[in-house]
Write a protein that holds these residues in place. Structure first.
Motif, mmCIF file in Angstrom:
data_model
loop_
_atom_site.group_PDB
_atom_site.id
_atom_site.type_symbol
_atom_site.label_atom_id
_atom_site.label_comp_id
_atom_site.label_asym_id
_atom_site.label_seq_id
_atom_site.Cartn_x
_atom_site.Cartn_y
_atom_site.Cartn_z
ATOM 1 N N ASN A 136 0.830 -1.208 0.000
ATOM 2 C CA ASN A 136 0.000 0.000 0.000
ATOM 3 C C ASN A 136 0.862 1.256 0.000
ATOM 4 O OD1 ASN A 136 0.898 -0.357 2.740
ATOM 5 N ND2 ASN A 136 -0.690 1.072 3.412
ATOM 6 N N ALA A 137 2.182 1.088 -0.213
ATOM 7 C CA ALA A 137 3.105 2.222 -0.207
ATOM 8 C C ALA A 137 3.419 2.645 -1.638
ATOM 9 C CB ALA A 137 4.390 1.859 0.531
ATOM 10 N N SER A 154 -0.247 -2.926 -6.313
ATOM 11 C CA SER A 154 -0.470 -1.756 -5.466
ATOM 12 C C SER A 154 -1.951 -1.664 -5.111
ATOM 13 C CB SER A 154 -0.030 -0.485 -6.201
ATOM 14 O OG SER A 154 -0.296 0.657 -5.416
ATOM 15 N N THR A 155 -2.232 -1.484 -3.845
ATOM 16 C CA THR A 155 -3.615 -1.347 -3.419
ATOM 17 C C THR A 155 -4.154 0.020 -3.832
ATOM 18 O OG1 THR A 155 -3.105 -0.331 -1.282
ATOM 19 C CG2 THR A 155 -3.098 -2.732 -1.375
ATOM 20 N N GLY A 156 -5.441 0.155 -3.863
ATOM 21 C CA GLY A 156 -6.031 1.477 -4.003
ATOM 22 C C GLY A 156 -6.045 2.169 -2.658
ATOM 23 N N VAL A 174 -8.820 -4.497 -1.746
ATOM 24 C CA VAL A 174 -7.810 -5.269 -2.472
ATOM 25 C C VAL A 174 -7.212 -6.337 -1.576
ATOM 26 C CG1 VAL A 174 -5.550 -5.163 -3.595
ATOM 27 C CG2 VAL A 174 -7.272 -3.418 -4.088
ATOM 28 N N LEU A 175 -6.861 -5.982 -0.350
ATOM 29 C CA LEU A 175 -6.216 -6.936 0.552
ATOM 30 C C LEU A 175 -7.130 -8.104 0.900
ATOM 31 C CD1 LEU A 175 -4.274 -4.532 2.942
ATOM 32 C CD2 LEU A 175 -3.436 -5.783 0.946
ATOM 33 N N ARG A 209 -4.584 -5.985 8.368
ATOM 34 C CA ARG A 209 -5.143 -6.804 7.287
ATOM 35 C C ARG A 209 -4.045 -7.573 6.576
ATOM 36 N NH1 ARG A 209 -8.588 -9.855 6.944
ATOM 37 N NH2 ARG A 209 -9.962 -10.089 5.170
ATOM 38 N N LEU A 210 -2.892 -6.967 6.373
ATOM 39 C CA LEU A 210 -1.764 -7.687 5.780
ATOM 40 C C LEU A 210 -1.388 -8.891 6.636
ATOM 41 C CD1 LEU A 210 0.493 -4.688 4.693
ATOM 42 C CD2 LEU A 210 -0.456 -6.399 3.138
ATOM 43 N N ALA A 211 -1.354 -8.699 7.957
ATOM 44 C CA ALA A 211 -1.013 -9.800 8.861
ATOM 45 C C ALA A 211 -2.045 -10.910 8.791
ATOM 46 C CB ALA A 211 -0.878 -9.271 10.288
ATOM 47 N N GLU A 212 -3.303 -10.537 8.693
ATOM 48 C CA GLU A 212 -4.373 -11.528 8.641
ATOM 49 C C GLU A 212 -4.328 -12.359 7.367
ATOM 50 O OE1 GLU A 212 -7.645 -8.929 11.223
ATOM 51 O OE2 GLU A 212 -7.767 -9.024 9.036
#
Length: 267
Positions: A136-137, A154-156, A174-175, A209-212
């Motif tokens: 997301n960066a 890349s996420t929105g 997205v995630l 959310r990334l961790a999940e």
């Protein structure tokens, strides 16, 4: 001391104190008052601070250094941490990266290792990227997008100007649709009881959310963040598999993290 170094130091002082006095800053940086006044005027033109009579104050109630000024802090430690994190990433894995100076260094090492020379399996590279990075960066995505052997997702979301991170419902959308082998998280605080944290709740939400979505979670942070708390909780230590930090981590902190089930790598 170069102008960039002076600006970085002035912004560091401003972040710590909330205000700057020209004479005090000149003494601290060992330069003339005229030089400090010119620096503050130029920083004010860039809307980095607000000029006052005899000094400057930070914008708003809270103040955060933009990423480009934080990047030089603890640079050698972050580079060693990045190299160690990259050693934990396997070929063709899908890796999630949040924003920050340490994860930016991780991305740069990954770019060199996975996006450099030709693939040994020749044409297979076209159908199977050497590495897939979900981030997301904006700055990380921009650096990796030019590496054809790395698939960059890349996420929105809405961009935060200080960290270049995309946040909000579009990011989560997205995630929710991806599965990660590993999530590499830069954080603002690590506490043995509360877990890992960020200063802003929207950034914490994306990191959570990334961790999940990840099979394993790697926290990459220098030792200055250990034992510190921040406003928004990302997750508990039970969700963290590995923490990579520098050699200045205390034995007590390492033991507390190990007791919580976290493998600590100090480089």
């Amino acid at each position: 001391m170069s102008k960039r170094e002076r600006w970085n130091a002035l912004l560091e002082l401003l972040a710590a104190e909330g205000r700057l006095d020209v004479e005090e800053a000149a003494g601290t940086l060992e330069v003339s008052s005229a030089t400090i006044r010119r620096d503050l005027d130029e920083l004010a033109e860039q809307q980095m601070l607000v000029r006052t009579r005899g000094g400057a104050i930070a914008h708003g109630v809270s103040y955060e250094l933009p990423l480009r000024y934080k990047s030089s802090r603890r640079a050698p430690e972050k580079q060693r941490i990045a190299a160690a994190v990259a050693d934990l990433v396997g070929d063709r894995e899908v890796v999630g990266l949040n924003g920050g100076t340490t994860t930016t260094e991780v991305a740069r090492v990954l770019a060199l290792r996975f996006g450099g020379g030709p693939r040994e399996d020749g044409e297979a590279a076209a159908s199977a990227p050497a590495l897939t990075v979900v981030t997301n960066a904006l700055n990380i995505a921009a650096e990796l997008a030019v590496r054809p052997q790395i698939k960059t997702v890349s996420t929105g979301g809405v961009a935060r100007p200080t960290t270049y991170e995309l946040v909000g419902p579009l990011t989560s959308g997205v995630l929710n649709e991806v599965v990660l082998d590993a999530a590499v998280l830069g954080v603002d605080g690590v506490d043995a009881q509360l877990g890992v944290m960020a200063h802003h709740e929207d950034e914490a939400g994306v990191s959570r959310r990334l961790a999940e979505r990840a099979n394993r979670v790697i926290v990459a942070t220098d030792s200055s963040k250990l034992g510190r708390r921040a406003f928004a909780r990302i997750c508990g230590l039970e969700r963290v598999d590995i923490l990579v930090t520098d050699v200045n981590v205390s034995a007590e902190t390492s033991a507390a993290l190990a007791d919580a089930g976290v493998k600590v790598i100090a480089v």
